[in-house]
Design an enzyme around this catalytic site. Structure first.
Site, short mmCIF file in Angstrom:
data_model
loop_
_atom_site.label_atom_id
_atom_site.label_comp_id
_atom_site.label_asym_id
_atom_site.label_seq_id
_atom_site.Cartn_x
_atom_site.Cartn_y
_atom_site.Cartn_z
N ASP A 1 8.76 -1.01 -7.74
CA ASP A 1 9.99 -1.21 -6.96
C ASP A 1 10.23 -2.71 -6.84
O ASP A 1 9.35 -3.52 -7.14
CB ASP A 1 9.83 -0.57 -5.57
CG ASP A 1 11.18 -0.12 -4.99
OD1 ASP A 1 12.22 -0.49 -5.54
OD2 ASP A 1 11.17 0.59 -3.96
N LYS B 1 15.04 10.16 -3.30
CA LYS B 1 14.86 9.69 -1.90
C LYS B 1 16.21 9.66 -1.19
O LYS B 1 17.22 9.31 -1.78
CB LYS B 1 14.26 8.27 -1.94
CG LYS B 1 14.19 7.56 -0.61
CD LYS B 1 13.71 6.12 -0.75
CE LYS B 1 14.85 5.12 -0.74
NZ LYS B 1 14.42 3.71 -0.74
C1 R5P Z 1 15.73 0.08 -1.83
O1 R5P Z 1 16.68 0.37 -2.53
C2 R5P Z 1 14.67 -0.87 -2.26
O2 R5P Z 1 14.52 -0.88 -3.65
C3 R5P Z 1 13.35 -0.55 -1.58
O3 R5P Z 1 12.94 0.75 -2.00
C4 R5P Z 1 13.46 -0.59 -0.08
O4 R5P Z 1 14.05 -1.79 0.34
C5 R5P Z 1 12.09 -0.43 0.55
O5 R5P Z 1 12.24 -0.44 1.93
P1 R5P Z 1 11.12 0.19 2.89
O6 R5P Z 1 9.80 -0.36 2.47
O7 R5P Z 1 11.54 -0.28 4.27
O8 R5P Z 1 11.21 1.68 2.76
#
Ligand code: R5P
Length: 310
Positions: free
Chosen positions: A216, A190
């Site tokens: 996550d 990503k």
């Molecule tokens: C990023 O490093 C975190 O682990 C999450 O993937 C991130 O904070 C998710 O953010 P969003 O839902 O706004 O894409």
């Protein structure tokens, strides 16, 4: 041992208290007309080991300040030992300088908590494990992985499971879950072209016909997970389940998840989202109260916390 709650997530504090068969300390947290926070502890806590439970969730600034003021009040009331139990540790995503001339909020917040008078911190799924080193007091970082693994084993009967990390930073966490489930691992490459936007560049691993389980620490706008799920489907994934510890769920996130290809999103109650998700059939909440309660009990009895994850 005594338990004090802030206002950020009283439901979780009450569940933790129930697990420990304790009651919450009688306190009042009010605001002056201009918004300043005013804390009063309405019972004697001299010489007690106190656990203050507060998530740094939205409104993050108020909730953080509330916790700092509680710690200060406890210290000035001669508590013997103060543990800041922070189910969702906000401000953790800025843990290094990714571009010039930015702050490192995780370090600043760590300094504030320590300076206010905390003797120990308990949290769960810190955004980055190294934030523990930002403190010079003990930090117990718990993991939701065993809670997720139990739920997956009960609910998902597919024999063709693969755990998917939605970004490179989450590989260790995802590998942890794949070990519990004895499954393979895939990784999504990503990129963030700008804050709040995410783009999937590539999927490392074969997800064709697989039951994908993405894991996550945070779901905020939902962009990362929804984009990842779309690409996994394009690559032939059969179904997609998502397990995320902290449901920040800002803006339109709940709607995005509802309309996405995600079969089920499971979050925990480190942030109180019961109202926000009540119309979303594919979002479910699991409680971390027993895990946090047991960690508090073990800290209080000076027994092993890591034992909980063996
Ligand atoms: C990023 O490093 C975190 O682990 C999450 O993937 C991130 O904070 C998710 O953010 P969003 O839902 O706004 O894409």
């Amino acid at each position: 041992m005594k338990l004090l709650t802030g206002n950020s997530n009283k439901k979780l504090s009450e569940k933790i208290a129930k697990y420990l068969k304790e009651r919450l300390v009688n306190s009042s947290i009010r605001k002056f007309k201009d918004g300043e926070i005013y804390i009063e502890i309405n019972e004697n806590i001299r010489g007690n080991n106190i656990f203050i439970i507060q998530s740094i969730s939205s409104p993050a600034n108020d909730n953080l300040m509330e916790m700092l003021l509680c710690i200060d009040a406890l210290k000035r009331s001669s508590a013997k030992n103060i543990t800041a139990v922070i189910p969702y540790f906000g401000y953790a995503r800025q843990d290094r300088k990714v571009v010039p001339r930015t702050s490192i909020s995780a370090k600043l917040v760590s300094n504030l908590i320590t300076k206010a008078g905390a003797d120990r911190v308990v949290t769960i799924d810190l955004h980055a494990g190294q934030i523990q080193g930002f403190f010079d007091i003990p930090v117990d970082n718990l993991f939701a992985t065993p809670i997720f693994a139990r739920h997956i084993k009960k609910r998902i009967k597919s024999k063709n499971i693969i755990c998917v990390s939605p970004d490179v930073g989450g590989v260790a966490r995802t590998r942890g879950l794949s070990k519990f489930l004895n499954s393979g691992l895939a990784i999504i490459d990503k990129r963030r072209p700008s804050p709040g936007r995410s783009e999937v560049m590539n999927v490392i691993g074969n997800v064709k016909d697989k039951c994908c389980i993405m894991v996550d620490d945070i779901i905020d706008s939902g962009g990362t997970i929804v984009n990842a799920a779309k690409v996994l489907k394009e690559k032939g994934a059969k179904e997609i389940h998502v397990y995320i510890t902290h449901g920040v769920l800002s803006g339109d996130a709940v709607n995005k998840i509802r309309k996405s290809t995600i079969k089920n999103l499971v979050i925990t109650d480190t942030i109180d989202n019961y109202n926000k998700i009540k119309n979303a059939k594919n979002i479910e909440i699991l409680s971390v109260s027993n895990l946090m309660g047991e960690a508090i009990r073990r800290i209080s009895n000076s027994t092993s916390v890591s034992f909980l994850f063996k």
